[in-house]
Design a protein around this motif. Sequence first.
Motif, PDB file in Angstrom:
ATOM      1  N   TYR A  64       0.898  -1.165   0.000  1.00  0.00           N
ATOM      2  CA  TYR A  64       0.000   0.000   0.000  1.00  0.00           C
ATOM      3  C   TYR A  64       0.933   1.211   0.000  1.00  0.00           C
ATOM      4  O   TYR A  64       1.420   1.602   1.056  1.00  0.00           O
ATOM      5  CB  TYR A  64      -0.857   0.035   1.262  1.00  0.00           C
ATOM      6  CG  TYR A  64      -1.835  -1.118   1.429  1.00  0.00           C
ATOM      7  CD1 TYR A  64      -2.961  -1.231   0.608  1.00  0.00           C
ATOM      8  CD2 TYR A  64      -1.665  -2.062   2.443  1.00  0.00           C
ATOM      9  CE1 TYR A  64      -3.880  -2.258   0.787  1.00  0.00           C
ATOM     10  CE2 TYR A  64      -2.580  -3.087   2.633  1.00  0.00           C
ATOM     11  CZ  TYR A  64      -3.681  -3.186   1.799  1.00  0.00           C
ATOM     12  OH  TYR A  64      -4.592  -4.185   1.989  1.00  0.00           O
ATOM     13  N   VAL A 103       3.943   1.077   2.305  1.00  0.00           N
ATOM     14  CA  VAL A 103       3.713   0.048   3.334  1.00  0.00           C
ATOM     15  C   VAL A 103       3.720  -1.330   2.695  1.00  0.00           C
ATOM     16  O   VAL A 103       2.909  -1.641   1.836  1.00  0.00           O
ATOM     17  CB  VAL A 103       2.351   0.258   4.051  1.00  0.00           C
ATOM     18  CG1 VAL A 103       2.109  -0.851   5.083  1.00  0.00           C
ATOM     19  CG2 VAL A 103       2.292   1.620   4.720  1.00  0.00           C
ATOM     20  N   GLU A 154     -12.432 -12.564  10.527  1.00  0.00           N
ATOM     21  CA  GLU A 154     -12.735 -12.321  11.939  1.00  0.00           C
ATOM     22  C   GLU A 154     -14.232 -12.338  12.260  1.00  0.00           C
ATOM     23  O   GLU A 154     -14.784 -11.341  12.741  1.00  0.00           O
ATOM     24  CB  GLU A 154     -12.126 -10.983  12.371  1.00  0.00           C
ATOM     25  CG  GLU A 154     -10.628 -10.968  12.103  1.00  0.00           C
ATOM     26  CD  GLU A 154      -9.841 -10.188  13.134  1.00  0.00           C
ATOM     27  OE1 GLU A 154     -10.222 -10.240  14.308  1.00  0.00           O
ATOM     28  OE2 GLU A 154      -8.844  -9.561  12.758  1.00  0.00           O
ATOM     29  N   THR A 196      -5.599  -8.270   4.387  1.00  0.00           N
ATOM     30  CA  THR A 196      -4.983  -8.017   3.081  1.00  0.00           C
ATOM     31  C   THR A 196      -4.830  -9.317   2.292  1.00  0.00           C
ATOM     32  O   THR A 196      -5.034  -9.343   1.079  1.00  0.00           O
ATOM     33  CB  THR A 196      -3.610  -7.338   3.274  1.00  0.00           C
ATOM     34  OG1 THR A 196      -3.819  -6.098   3.956  1.00  0.00           O
ATOM     35  CG2 THR A 196      -2.919  -7.073   1.943  1.00  0.00           C
ATOM     36  N   GLN A 198      -8.492 -13.521  15.209  1.00  0.00           N
ATOM     37  CA  GLN A 198      -7.585 -13.140  16.298  1.00  0.00           C
ATOM     38  C   GLN A 198      -7.829 -14.032  17.501  1.00  0.00           C
ATOM     39  O   GLN A 198      -6.984 -14.126  18.387  1.00  0.00           O
ATOM     40  CB  GLN A 198      -7.815 -11.685  16.676  1.00  0.00           C
ATOM     41  CG  GLN A 198      -7.068 -10.750  15.761  1.00  0.00           C
ATOM     42  CD  GLN A 198      -6.894  -9.392  16.386  1.00  0.00           C
ATOM     43  OE1 GLN A 198      -6.363  -9.254  17.484  1.00  0.00           O
ATOM     44  NE2 GLN A 198      -7.359  -8.386  15.668  1.00  0.00           N
ATOM     45  N   ALA A 232       2.630  -4.603   3.047  1.00  0.00           N
ATOM     46  CA  ALA A 232       1.671  -5.325   3.902  1.00  0.00           C
ATOM     47  C   ALA A 232       1.884  -6.837   3.820  1.00  0.00           C
ATOM     48  O   ALA A 232       1.820  -7.525   4.826  1.00  0.00           O
ATOM     49  CB  ALA A 232       0.253  -4.958   3.515  1.00  0.00           C
ATOM     50  N   GLY A 256      -1.500  -8.438   8.387  1.00  0.00           N
ATOM     51  CA  GLY A 256      -1.767  -8.616   6.958  1.00  0.00           C
ATOM     52  C   GLY A 256      -2.823  -9.669   6.655  1.00  0.00           C
ATOM     53  O   GLY A 256      -2.974 -10.111   5.517  1.00  0.00           O
ATOM     54  N   LYS A 257      -3.595 -10.033   7.654  1.00  0.00           N
ATOM     55  CA  LYS A 257      -4.602 -11.096   7.481  1.00  0.00           C
ATOM     56  C   LYS A 257      -5.694 -10.677   6.500  1.00  0.00           C
ATOM     57  O   LYS A 257      -5.991 -11.398   5.541  1.00  0.00           O
ATOM     58  CB  LYS A 257      -5.224 -11.460   8.849  1.00  0.00           C
ATOM     59  CG  LYS A 257      -4.205 -11.867   9.899  1.00  0.00           C
ATOM     60  CD  LYS A 257      -4.855 -12.252  11.211  1.00  0.00           C
ATOM     61  CE  LYS A 257      -5.637 -11.141  11.873  1.00  0.00           C
ATOM     62  NZ  LYS A 257      -4.818  -9.974  12.299  1.00  0.00           N
ATOM     63  N   ASN A 267      -2.875  -7.638  15.192  1.00  0.00           N
ATOM     64  CA  ASN A 267      -3.408  -6.512  14.419  1.00  0.00           C
ATOM     65  C   ASN A 267      -2.347  -6.018  13.444  1.00  0.00           C
ATOM     66  O   ASN A 267      -1.190  -5.839  13.825  1.00  0.00           O
ATOM     67  CB  ASN A 267      -3.773  -5.333  15.350  1.00  0.00           C
ATOM     68  CG  ASN A 267      -4.994  -5.619  16.193  1.00  0.00           C
ATOM     69  OD1 ASN A 267      -4.919  -5.608  17.409  1.00  0.00           O
ATOM     70  ND2 ASN A 267      -6.101  -5.889  15.570  1.00  0.00           N
TER      71      ASN A 267
HETATM   72  N1  LIG Z   1      -5.783   0.696   2.284  1.00  0.00           N
HETATM   73  C1  LIG Z   1      -4.649   0.725   2.986  1.00  0.00           C
HETATM   74  N2  LIG Z   1      -3.759   1.720   2.797  1.00  0.00           N
HETATM   75  C2  LIG Z   1      -2.593   1.739   3.481  1.00  0.00           C
HETATM   76  N3  LIG Z   1      -2.210   0.796   4.351  1.00  0.00           N
HETATM   77  C3  LIG Z   1      -3.051  -0.211   4.572  1.00  0.00           C
HETATM   78  C4  LIG Z   1      -4.316  -0.313   3.901  1.00  0.00           C
HETATM   79  N4  LIG Z   1      -4.935  -1.426   4.324  1.00  0.00           N
HETATM   80  C5  LIG Z   1      -4.104  -2.001   5.213  1.00  0.00           C
HETATM   81  N5  LIG Z   1      -2.973  -1.279   5.367  1.00  0.00           N
HETATM   82  C6  LIG Z   1      -1.834  -1.622   6.230  1.00  0.00           C
HETATM   83  O1  LIG Z   1      -1.396  -2.919   5.895  1.00  0.00           O
HETATM   84  C7  LIG Z   1      -1.049  -3.667   7.060  1.00  0.00           C
HETATM   85  C8  LIG Z   1      -1.894  -4.937   7.123  1.00  0.00           C
HETATM   86  O2  LIG Z   1      -3.262  -4.590   7.313  1.00  0.00           O
HETATM   87  P1  LIG Z   1      -4.399  -5.692   7.425  1.00  0.00           P
HETATM   88  O3  LIG Z   1      -5.697  -4.963   7.468  1.00  0.00           O
HETATM   89  O4  LIG Z   1      -4.220  -6.704   6.384  1.00  0.00           O
HETATM   90  O5  LIG Z   1      -4.070  -6.341   8.841  1.00  0.00           O
HETATM   91  P2  LIG Z   1      -4.874  -7.404   9.696  1.00  0.00           P
HETATM   92  O6  LIG Z   1      -3.927  -8.505  10.003  1.00  0.00           O
HETATM   93  O7  LIG Z   1      -6.146  -7.746   9.021  1.00  0.00           O
HETATM   94  O8  LIG Z   1      -5.156  -6.593  11.049  1.00  0.00           O
HETATM   95  P3  LIG Z   1      -6.449  -6.622  12.022  1.00  0.00           P
HETATM   96  O9  LIG Z   1      -6.286  -7.808  12.897  1.00  0.00           O
HETATM   97  O10 LIG Z   1      -6.287  -5.337  12.827  1.00  0.00           O
HETATM   98  O11 LIG Z   1      -7.690  -6.640  11.195  1.00  0.00           O
HETATM   99  C9  LIG Z   1      -1.274  -2.717   8.233  1.00  0.00           C
HETATM  100  O12 LIG Z   1      -0.045  -2.143   8.556  1.00  0.00           O
HETATM  101  C10 LIG Z   1      -2.227  -1.670   7.676  1.00  0.00           C
HETATM  102  O13 LIG Z   1      -2.057  -0.417   8.302  1.00  0.00           O
END
Ligand SMILES: Nc1ncnc2c1ncn2[C@@H]1O[C@H](COP(=O)(O)OP(=O)(O)OP(=O)(O)O)[C@@H](O)[C@H]1O
Length: 235
Positions: free
Chosen positions: A12, A15, A161, A43, A193, A17, A40-41, A37
């Motif tokens: 992103y 970032v 989740e 994503t 989680q 991810a 990247g789940k 959290n």
């Molecule tokens: N649209 C976006 N733009 C920029 N960064 C993003 C975007 N979506 C996710 N991220 C970043 O990518 C990384 C992974 O995010 P993701 O949502 O996949 O995590 P997750 O494991 O699902 O977390 P959670 O348990 O909080 O849902 C994080 O650092 C998040 O800030």
Amino acid sequence: MVLETEDLRVDYGHVRALRGVSLKVRRGSLVTLIGANGAGKSTTLKAIIGLVRPSGGRVFFENRDITGRPTHKLVAQGLSLVPEGRHIFPDLTVRENLKLGALLIRDRREEERRLAEVMEMFPRLGERLNQKGGTLSGGEQQMLAIARALMQKPKVLLLDEPSLGLAPNLVQLIFEKLEELKRGGATILLVEQNAYQALRIADYAYVLETGRIALEGPAKALAEDRRVIEHYLGG
Ligand SMILES: Nc1ncnc2c1ncn2[C@@H]1O[C@H](COP(=O)(O)OP(=O)(O)OP(=O)(O)O)[C@@H](O)[C@H]1O
Ligand SMILES: [Mg+2]
């Protein structure tokens, strides 16, 4: 293998991810992806179903390369995502919400059959068919989101989740429903989680840490792994 990612990468902007995620989902199995959290789940699920474009790597569905294919095509081919945070339509009734999950079904009788099936699985929804989605409790809304995804009889159900923010008895109920789906032969990729519950019902598990698979193995083995116990099962 019905679903497989190979060295999947997602950026992103700056970032990073996902930094090379490879996972496999066998037909009829329940695979869980756990992690903190921001690991990247979500994503990973979004990249699989075409909601974000991978910057590298591949996604295979039924041995065909589906990387970057549009979401609606993947849904028609049998992938279904229940996203994080229960996206139901609050102003539509339960029945209308469920019918939206069956838009691809042309046959009215088939639609009614599936409606009957999901109501059998979620009797609470059956009792509330004419109630507005927004007036359901949080747990009922989550059930509605899952039931809607099931209306299209997906080949693979991706769940992000499903237990998030629910009271313990509803968490229990959601996991019982997932076990029931599994017994019925469903193929499920479950992001959670709640590692304790997820590892309890899954066949195989992956632990995601900052965009990489840190650990993987049969769910029972991971539930006994010292690192998993320390970091994900509260010591
Ligand atoms: N649209 C976006 N733009 C920029 N960064 C993003 C975007 N979506 C996710 N991220 C970043 O990518 C990384 C992974 O995010 P993701 O949502 O996949 O995590 P997750 O494991 O699902 O977390 P959670 O348990 O909080 O849902 C994080 O650092 C998040 O800030
Ligand atoms: Mg997430």
